[in-house]
Enzyme design. Structure first.
Site, PDB file in Angstrom:
ATOM      1  N   LYS A  15       0.837  -1.190   0.000  1.00 18.63           N
ATOM      2  CA  LYS A  15       0.000   0.000   0.000  1.00 18.63           C
ATOM      3  C   LYS A  15       0.882   1.254   0.000  1.00 18.63           C
ATOM      4  CE  LYS A  15      -3.754  -0.351   2.616  1.00 18.63           C
ATOM      5  NZ  LYS A  15      -4.393  -0.464   3.948  1.00 18.63           N
TER       6      LYS A  15
ATOM      7  N   ARG B 162      -2.887   3.508   8.635  1.00 18.70           N
ATOM      8  CA  ARG B 162      -3.238   2.318   7.861  1.00 18.70           C
ATOM      9  C   ARG B 162      -2.075   1.344   7.851  1.00 18.70           C
ATOM     10  NH1 ARG B 162      -4.482   5.103   2.150  1.00 18.70           N
ATOM     11  NH2 ARG B 162      -5.761   3.239   1.854  1.00 18.70           N
TER      12      ARG B 162
ATOM     13  N   GLY C 232      -6.055 -10.033   8.729  1.00 20.98           N
ATOM     14  CA  GLY C 232      -5.654 -10.470  10.070  1.00 20.98           C
ATOM     15  C   GLY C 232      -4.820  -9.435  10.763  1.00 20.98           C
TER      16      GLY C 232
ATOM     17  N   MET D  56      -3.922  -5.292  11.686  1.00 23.21           N
ATOM     18  CA  MET D  56      -4.765  -4.227  12.164  1.00 23.21           C
ATOM     19  C   MET D  56      -5.442  -3.473  11.030  1.00 23.21           C
ATOM     20  SD  MET D  56      -4.069  -0.966  14.406  1.00 23.21           S
ATOM     21  CE  MET D  56      -4.223   0.011  12.935  1.00 23.21           C
TER      22      MET D  56
ATOM     23  N   ARG E  26      -3.918  -1.278  -6.377  1.00 26.79           N
ATOM     24  CA  ARG E  26      -3.173  -2.556  -6.386  1.00 26.79           C
ATOM     25  C   ARG E  26      -3.596  -3.333  -7.622  1.00 26.79           C
ATOM     26  NH1 ARG E  26      -6.299  -4.462  -1.021  1.00 26.79           N
ATOM     27  NH2 ARG E  26      -8.364  -4.139  -1.837  1.00 26.79           N
TER      28      ARG E  26
ATOM     29  N   HIS F 118     -10.350 -45.873  -7.436  1.00 27.90           N
ATOM     30  CA  HIS F 118     -10.787 -46.235  -8.781  1.00 27.90           C
ATOM     31  C   HIS F 118     -11.739 -45.175  -9.332  1.00 27.90           C
ATOM     32  CE1 HIS F 118     -13.595 -48.310 -11.564  1.00 27.90           C
ATOM     33  NE2 HIS F 118     -12.457 -48.783 -12.060  1.00 27.90           N
TER      34      HIS F 118
ATOM     35  N   ARG G 202      -3.398 -46.130 -21.624  1.00 29.52           N
ATOM     36  CA  ARG G 202      -3.423 -47.286 -20.720  1.00 29.52           C
ATOM     37  C   ARG G 202      -4.310 -48.366 -21.307  1.00 29.52           C
ATOM     38  NH1 ARG G 202      -4.075 -42.740 -16.289  1.00 29.52           N
ATOM     39  NH2 ARG G 202      -5.003 -41.923 -18.175  1.00 29.52           N
TER      40      ARG G 202
ATOM     41  N   ARG H 224       1.009 -48.014 -23.310  1.00 29.61           N
ATOM     42  CA  ARG H 224       1.592 -48.812 -22.238  1.00 29.61           C
ATOM     43  C   ARG H 224       0.908 -50.180 -22.223  1.00 29.61           C
ATOM     44  NH1 ARG H 224       0.644 -46.980 -16.159  1.00 29.61           N
ATOM     45  NH2 ARG H 224      -1.421 -47.812 -16.583  1.00 29.61           N
TER      46      ARG H 224
ATOM     47  N   GLU I  48       9.528 -46.062 -13.102  1.00 24.44           N
ATOM     48  CA  GLU I  48       8.702 -45.832 -11.908  1.00 24.44           C
ATOM     49  C   GLU I  48       9.193 -46.692 -10.752  1.00 24.44           C
ATOM     50  OE1 GLU I  48       4.738 -47.122 -13.097  1.00 24.44           O
ATOM     51  OE2 GLU I  48       5.671 -48.480 -14.536  1.00 24.44           O
TER      52      GLU I  48
ATOM     53  N   SER J 149       9.570 -42.678 -19.986  1.00 21.33           N
ATOM     54  CA  SER J 149       8.543 -41.796 -19.424  1.00 21.33           C
ATOM     55  C   SER J 149       8.499 -42.042 -17.916  1.00 21.33           C
ATOM     56  CB  SER J 149       7.204 -42.131 -20.068  1.00 21.33           C
ATOM     57  OG  SER J 149       6.195 -41.339 -19.491  1.00 21.33           O
TER      58      SER J 149
ATOM     59  N   GLY K 129       6.922 -42.382 -14.581  1.00 16.65           N
ATOM     60  CA  GLY K 129       5.618 -42.580 -13.944  1.00 16.65           C
ATOM     61  C   GLY K 129       5.748 -42.088 -12.515  1.00 16.65           C
ATOM     62  N   THR K 130       5.530 -40.808 -12.320  1.00 15.80           N
ATOM     63  CA  THR K 130       5.878 -40.221 -11.022  1.00 15.80           C
ATOM     64  C   THR K 130       4.906 -40.613  -9.905  1.00 15.80           C
ATOM     65  OG1 THR K 130       4.843 -38.195 -11.790  1.00 15.80           O
ATOM     66  CG2 THR K 130       7.243 -38.277 -11.814  1.00 15.80           C
ATOM     67  N   ASN K 131       3.737 -41.162 -10.252  1.00 10.76           N
ATOM     68  CA  ASN K 131       2.866 -41.623  -9.157  1.00 10.76           C
ATOM     69  C   ASN K 131       3.532 -42.793  -8.440  1.00 10.76           C
ATOM     70  OD1 ASN K 131       1.110 -39.761 -10.136  1.00 10.76           O
ATOM     71  ND2 ASN K 131      -0.377 -41.224 -10.928  1.00 10.76           N
ATOM     72  N   ASP K 132       3.880 -43.827  -9.211  1.00 12.34           N
ATOM     73  CA  ASP K 132       4.539 -44.984  -8.598  1.00 12.34           C
ATOM     74  C   ASP K 132       5.932 -44.632  -8.101  1.00 12.34           C
ATOM     75  OD1 ASP K 132       2.745 -47.073  -8.471  1.00 12.34           O
ATOM     76  OD2 ASP K 132       2.952 -47.519 -10.604  1.00 12.34           O
TER      77      ASP K 132
ATOM     78  N   CYS L 232       4.551 -38.867 -17.190  1.00 16.41           N
ATOM     79  CA  CYS L 232       3.133 -39.159 -17.413  1.00 16.41           C
ATOM     80  C   CYS L 232       2.382 -39.347 -16.106  1.00 16.41           C
ATOM     81  CB  CYS L 232       2.964 -40.362 -18.323  1.00 16.41           C
ATOM     82  SG  CYS L 232       3.632 -41.874 -17.638  1.00 16.41           S
TER      83      CYS L 232
ATOM     84  N   TYR M 207       8.862 -33.775 -23.097  1.00 15.25           N
ATOM     85  CA  TYR M 207       7.424 -33.520 -23.033  1.00 15.25           C
ATOM     86  C   TYR M 207       6.866 -33.836 -21.659  1.00 15.25           C
ATOM     87  CZ  TYR M 207       6.662 -38.577 -23.295  1.00 15.25           C
ATOM     88  OH  TYR M 207       6.654 -39.904 -23.024  1.00 15.25           O
TER      89      TYR M 207
HETATM   90  P1  ADP Z   1      -7.784  -1.710   3.716  1.00 14.43           P
HETATM   91  O1  ADP Z   1      -6.439  -2.259   3.563  1.00 14.43           O
HETATM   92  O2  ADP Z   1      -8.679  -2.529   4.595  1.00 14.43           O
HETATM   93  O3  ADP Z   1      -8.422  -1.354   2.408  1.00 14.43           O
HETATM   94  P2  ADP Z   1      -7.305   1.097   3.996  1.00 14.43           P
HETATM   95  O4  ADP Z   1      -6.136   1.574   4.734  1.00 14.43           O
HETATM   96  O5  ADP Z   1      -7.194   1.138   2.541  1.00 14.43           O
HETATM   97  O6  ADP Z   1      -7.647  -0.352   4.523  1.00 14.43           O
HETATM   98  O7  ADP Z   1      -8.507   1.989   4.517  1.00 14.43           O
HETATM   99  C1  ADP Z   1      -9.813   1.606   4.780  1.00 14.43           C
HETATM  100  C2  ADP Z   1     -10.770   2.598   4.135  1.00 14.43           C
HETATM  101  O8  ADP Z   1     -10.509   3.921   4.561  1.00 14.43           O
HETATM  102  C3  ADP Z   1     -10.644   2.630   2.635  1.00 14.43           C
HETATM  103  O9  ADP Z   1     -11.902   2.783   2.095  1.00 14.43           O
HETATM  104  C4  ADP Z   1      -9.798   3.850   2.379  1.00 14.43           C
HETATM  105  O10 ADP Z   1     -10.050   4.400   1.136  1.00 14.43           O
HETATM  106  C5  ADP Z   1     -10.264   4.767   3.482  1.00 14.43           C
HETATM  107  N1  ADP Z   1      -9.217   5.706   3.830  1.00 14.43           N
HETATM  108  C6  ADP Z   1      -7.982   5.436   4.282  1.00 14.43           C
HETATM  109  N2  ADP Z   1      -7.271   6.555   4.482  1.00 14.43           N
HETATM  110  C7  ADP Z   1      -8.079   7.576   4.153  1.00 14.43           C
HETATM  111  C8  ADP Z   1      -7.921   8.988   4.130  1.00 14.43           C
HETATM  112  N3  ADP Z   1      -6.769   9.554   4.485  1.00 14.43           N
HETATM  113  N4  ADP Z   1      -8.947   9.735   3.737  1.00 14.43           N
HETATM  114  C9  ADP Z   1     -10.124   9.168   3.393  1.00 14.43           C
HETATM  115  N5  ADP Z   1     -10.343   7.850   3.377  1.00 14.43           N
HETATM  116  C10 ADP Z   1      -9.332   7.064   3.759  1.00 14.43           C
HETATM  117 MG    MG Z   2      -7.849  -0.227   1.168  1.00 13.02          MG
END
Ligand code: ADP
Ligand code: MG
Ligand code: MG
Length: 931
Positions: free
Chosen positions: A24, A95, A104, A106, A341, A457, A563, A619, A796, A815, A817-820, A883, A903
């Site tokens: 990000k 962020r 997972g 924050m 992204r 089977h 086969r 075979r 094999e 060839s 036969g990587t299973n066996d 194979c 191949y």
């Molecule tokens: P995530 O990785 O879960 O997408 P983000 O860091 O991108 O988390 O942010 C969560 C939401 O908050 C997103 O919709 C993002 O566009 C919005 N957001 C983050 N920073 C700002 C900011 N400075 N101004 C306005 N919206 C923001």
């Molecule tokens: Mg985001």
């Protein structure tokens, strides 16, 4: 001493360094530096995170604090606002963002910098009390739940209460006063739940938030996620923190927030795609608090902003040369970009956008290929369940053969056949299947078994036929006699509709609509590009003309494994095969073989025709022959039934007299009918049908018991059978060569390859080669035509690897036969391993992968390398292929390319995947590291 730099403004951060700045952060820097409207901000590096985690009880490091303060000063300058300044307060978001996107960790805290005094400045400057309190309540909740770990429910409940009291159905229904009340309640919640008041000092807020982000890297959810997806420290180590000036999509009707893709991620079409929500902030769009509007609507609502978005879309693609998934916010009709992204899309969208982007000059063909993951193509090659249709599954088994199918439940192959003959679609449901059931596979749309793994089977046959299959679904209890099954608490009777999804292993009640696979022009074009680049060829494992035709359609340039035993498995052939096995003398056996010969020869000829000129590797018989007979248990059961029948028939003769005795009236009423029945049964008795059957079954049972082996997979099979019963191999060799001769005589082209299974020593090959030479001479003489062929072996058995130099004296191709070979290398029997200890081994990290699914390069792969090296010393132009099931897997293909094999051969539906993977192998050959 110079301090290490831990903080980079968006203007100075190196946008290519995702490891340091996180994905990000790096992209925020990148976008800023190409002039896109990103709100000013800075990144605290993942190195700062790692350093913090080493000494976390001492709090944030002084260098970091100093550098953050310096950057905050710069932000104040850039924005003309002050952090904590009640006259014109600067607010920021905090962020998280590591090198790889990773749930997972924050979440984001918005509107940081607000407190009881700065909010007054916001109200004064915007004259919008509602807006100000909306910001504040968001900050208190986000900070409380994320940084202080209080949990969302308490806040959500309080919010609902205020909404109810104000008769508001959504957040926008609350006015300034109500929002203010929400804030007051939230502040009280924080104080009560955390034991401390909500921090009023903006810098305290900031540092606590940064520490919380750093700490979340080692949180249980994040650690588990990295383990699950094998994310190692060289891929992502520590998380960066992004501090970004707030922009506001919730200031009124001329503001909005949204998410968009630069192209349609479902179809790949080159048009802006996305959603937005007016008067909203942050994740409101994805959180579903209100229904967002499609982006096309923005064109009418805010035409000028829509134009800005179109420009943004083009700039992003020109810069990243990849479809982007981005977040934006509109504040008073001005567009800001908050994140971008690479987009996740489906296979069809990747393919279409690759072709378009190449045509637009945005990327090269190579790049166009590389951005498509080969395994994704599977989505396009099997029917799949309509993703728009929500259904809950009854049970889950193993995804044994991909694709979706619906049909009526039947519990045996015969019933499947009769039902399908009258046009009904059926799903064959069995505890497990045997070769006896093969006609049921042909008749059924799909197969469901309650026992057996991915190599049972049922699974193997279904895969080779491209029939969807779910195997080993242990939640099913089948009662064949009662013709019903209990699946996840639901009773299914014969004739009830079910749907199975062999791609996921799910089983559903009723019919779920499926989408047919489309072999679209776009895919064909991509595969043509791939073929031009690839060095290693892709052939297919196919045994019947039907599947060979499919392989050809999918672009296989030959058959790497045909086969022959599969050809025995057809309903009209199996009895002859059984007769051959049960033969007491050579003559009897030869007579049965003679009747099998035309079947095999015709199949081969058909296959030669379909694959015109391409190599066909046949075979010779491989499995232990008792696989063609029913099991001993089954026979015992049948014999018991027949004996009962015999008794019943005898008993029936006495029925009229007995009935007369018990109930003369009833007897009088039915005597005429009874007469007919007893007479008919008498006839049956006189023909001794039951006796004959019993005798036949008993002799079969004897044979089955005689053939029983403790370890059939290591027993009497493969070339060992071919040497003990030379007439079987002789018939097969003759069928191949005669088919070739016949087709040559018709003007066709053939290149048959005769492959001997389970070889461990050159002597075995010599033995078989003797009959081959003899029969070859006979066939050439009989047809008066020269018949080209190659003679080779499957490798094999570990000893064959070690003796590759000698084996190459006679074998013209090898060839793997990587299973066996995998079973032999690990000394694991696959079925036992997968059912018993492999899952535990993987869980404990003793083995990283299931070696039957992911080729074990270090062990099995090493053996392959030795084999190639030694064999090519004897025969430099030795042709090598693979194979085993691994032959269709991109990583294995990459390795095979690397060790200079000729191949790979895989099941027909995987051929397109393998073709793309072969191109990837070539394009990425420099990056290959042999581990
Ligand atoms: P995530 O990785 O879960 O997408 P983000 O860091 O991108 O988390 O942010 C969560 C939401 O908050 C997103 O919709 C993002 O566009 C919005 N957001 C983050 N920073 C700002 C900011 N400075 N101004 C306005 N919206 C923001
Ligand atoms: Mg985001
Ligand atoms: Mg999020």
């Amino acid at each position: 001493m110079t301090n290490k730099k831990y903080v980079f403004s968006f203007e100075e951060g190196d946008s290519s360094d995702k490891k340091l700045l996180g994905g990000k952060g790096a992209n925020l820097c990148g976008m800023t530096q190409i002039g896109l409207p990103v709100p000013p901000g800075f990144v605290i590096t993942s190195e700062a995170c790692l350093a913090y985690l080493k000494r976390r009880d001492k709090g944030l490091q002084k260098e970091v604090v100093d550098q953050v303060q310096e950057e905050m000063k710069a932000l104040e300058k850039k924005t003309g606002k002050g952090f904590g300044d009640p006259r014109n307060p600067l607010l920021v978001s905090v962020r998280s963002g590591a090198a790889m996107s990773m749930p997972g960790m924050m979440d984001t805290i918005l509107n940081l910098g607000l407190n009881d005094s700065t909010i007054k400045g916001i109200i004064k400057n915007t004259k919008n009390e509602r807006f100000a309190y909306d910001l504040y309540r968001r900050l208190i909740q986000l900070f409380g739940s994320i940084a202080l770990g209080l949990g969302d429910e308490v806040f959500d409940d309080a919010f609902e209460e205020v909404k109810k009291a104000n008769n508001a159905s959504a957040d926008i229904g609350l006015d300034g006063g109500a929002m203010k009340e929400v804030c007051e309640r939230f502040l009280a919640i924080v104080e009560k739940e955390s034991g401390k008041p909500f921090p009023q000092d903006p810098y305290v807020q900031l540092y606590l938030a940064v520490e919380a982000v750093f700490a979340s890297w080692m949180g249980k959810r994040a650690v588990d996620y990295r383990k699950e997806f094998n994310i190692t420290p060289d891929m992502a180590d520590g998380t960066a923190v992004n501090i970004c000036t707030m922009v506001f999509g919730n200031m009124g009707e001329d503001c909005a927030t949204g998410v968009a893709f630069t192209r349609d991620p479902a179809s790949g079409e080159n048009r802006l795609y996305g959603e937005y929500m007016v008067n909203a902030q942050g994740e409101d769009v994805v959180a579903g608090i209100r229904t967002p509007s499609p982006i096309m609507q923005l064109r009418r609502q805010m035409p000028e902003v829509y134009r800005q978005l179109e420009t943004l879309r083009r700039t992003l693609e020109n810069h990243y040369r990849e479809v982007q998934d981005f977040e934006f916010t509109i504040e008073r009709e001005k567009l800001y970009c908050l994140q971008t992204r690479n987009a996740k899309m489906n296979a069809a969208a990747f393919i279409k956008s690759s072709i378009d982007m190449v045509n637009e000059g945005l990327i090269s063909e190579e790049k166009g290929l590389l951005r498509i993951q080969p395994d994704m193509l599977a989505q396009l090659l099997h029917p799949r369940l309509d993703p728009n249709y929500a259904a809950e599954s009854l049970a889950k088994g193993l995804p044994a053969s991909p694709g979706a199918a619906s049909g009526k439940v039947v519990f045996d192959a015969d019933r499947a056949e009769t039902k399908s003959k009258i046009g009904e679609k059926v799903i064959l449901v069995r505890e497990e299947t045997k070769p006896d059931d093969i006609h049921g596979f042909f008749a059924a749309q799909g197969v469901l078994t309650s026992r057996g793994g991915k190599t049972s089977h049922a699974a193997v046959v279904a895969r080779s036929m491209g029939r969807p299959c779910v195997s080993g679904c242990e939640q099913i209890a089948i009662d064949t006699a009662a013709r019903e099954a209990v699946i996840g608490g639901v009773v299914l009777r014969e004739g009830d509709m079910i749907t199975i999804d062999g791609t996921t292993g799910n089983v559903y009640q009723g019919k779920i609509p499926a989408i047919e696979p489309e072999f679209v022009d776009d895919l064909l074009m991509i595969l043509e590009w791939a073929d031009d680049i690839a060095k290693i060829k892709v052939m297919a494992n196919a045994d019947t003309p039907e599947s060979v035709a499919k392989a050809r359609k999918y672009g296989a340039v030959g058959i790497g494994l045909c086969r022959t035993e599969r050809m025995f498995n057809q309903p009209e052939r199996l009895p002859i095969v059984q007769e051959m096995i049960l033969s007491e003398s050579l003559e009897e056996r030869e007579s049965a073989l003679e009747r099998l010969l035309p079947f095999q020869r015709d199949d081969f000829k058909e296959i030669f025709k379909i694959m015109e000129g391409y190599p066909i590797t046949v075979r010779l018989l491989d499995p232990p022959i008792h696989e063609f007979l029913p099991s001993a248990d089954e026979l015992v059961r049948e014999i018991v039934h027949l004996r009962e029948l015999r008794k019943t028939v005898q008993g029936m003769a006495n029925l009229p007299d007995t009935l007369k005795l018990i109930n003369p009236e009833l007897h009088d009423r039915y005597s005429a009918n009874l007469e007919v029945i007893t007479h008919a049964l008498d006839e049956l008795k006189n023909q001794h049908l039951a006796e004959t059957m019993i005798e036949a079954k008993e002799s079969m049972l004897q044979k089955v018991r005689a053939l029983a082996e403790t370890n059939p997979m290591l027993g009497h099979r493969g070339v060992r059978l071919g040497i003990t019963y030379p007439e079987i191999y002789a018939m097969q060799i003759r069928a191949i060569l005669e088919a070739a001769a016949e087709y040559l005589a018709e003007g066709g082209q053939v290149s048959p390859e005769i492959m001997i299974p389970q070889v461990c020593t050159l002597e075995e090959l010599k033995w078989v080669h003797r009959y081959v030479k003899k029969i070859h001479k006979e066939v050439e003489k009989k047809f008066g035509i020269a018949v080209p062929f190659r003679f080779g072996t499957m490798v094999e058995v570990v000893r064959a690897c070690m003796r590759a130099g000698r084996i190459a004296e006679l074998a013209e191709f090898i060839s793997f036969g990587t299973n066996d070979l995998t079973q032999a290398t690990f000394s694991f029997s696959r079925e036992d391993a997968e059912n018993k200890f492999l899952p535990l081994y993987q869980e404990r990290g003793i083995l990283q992968h299931n070696p039957f699914e992911v080729l074990d390069i270090k062990g099995v792969g090493r053996l392959m390398m030795i084999t190639i090296e030694w064999a090519r010393k004897t025969r430099p132009d030795m042709k090598f292929g693979i194979c085993g099931e691994h032959g269709g897997h991109p990583d294995a293909i990459r390795f095979c390319h690397h060790i200079d094999m000729n191949y790979v051969s895989c099941s027909p539906p995987r051929v397109p995947i393998a073709r793309l993977a072969a191109a990837h192998a070539k394009l990425k050959e420099k990056e290959f590291v042999f581990i």
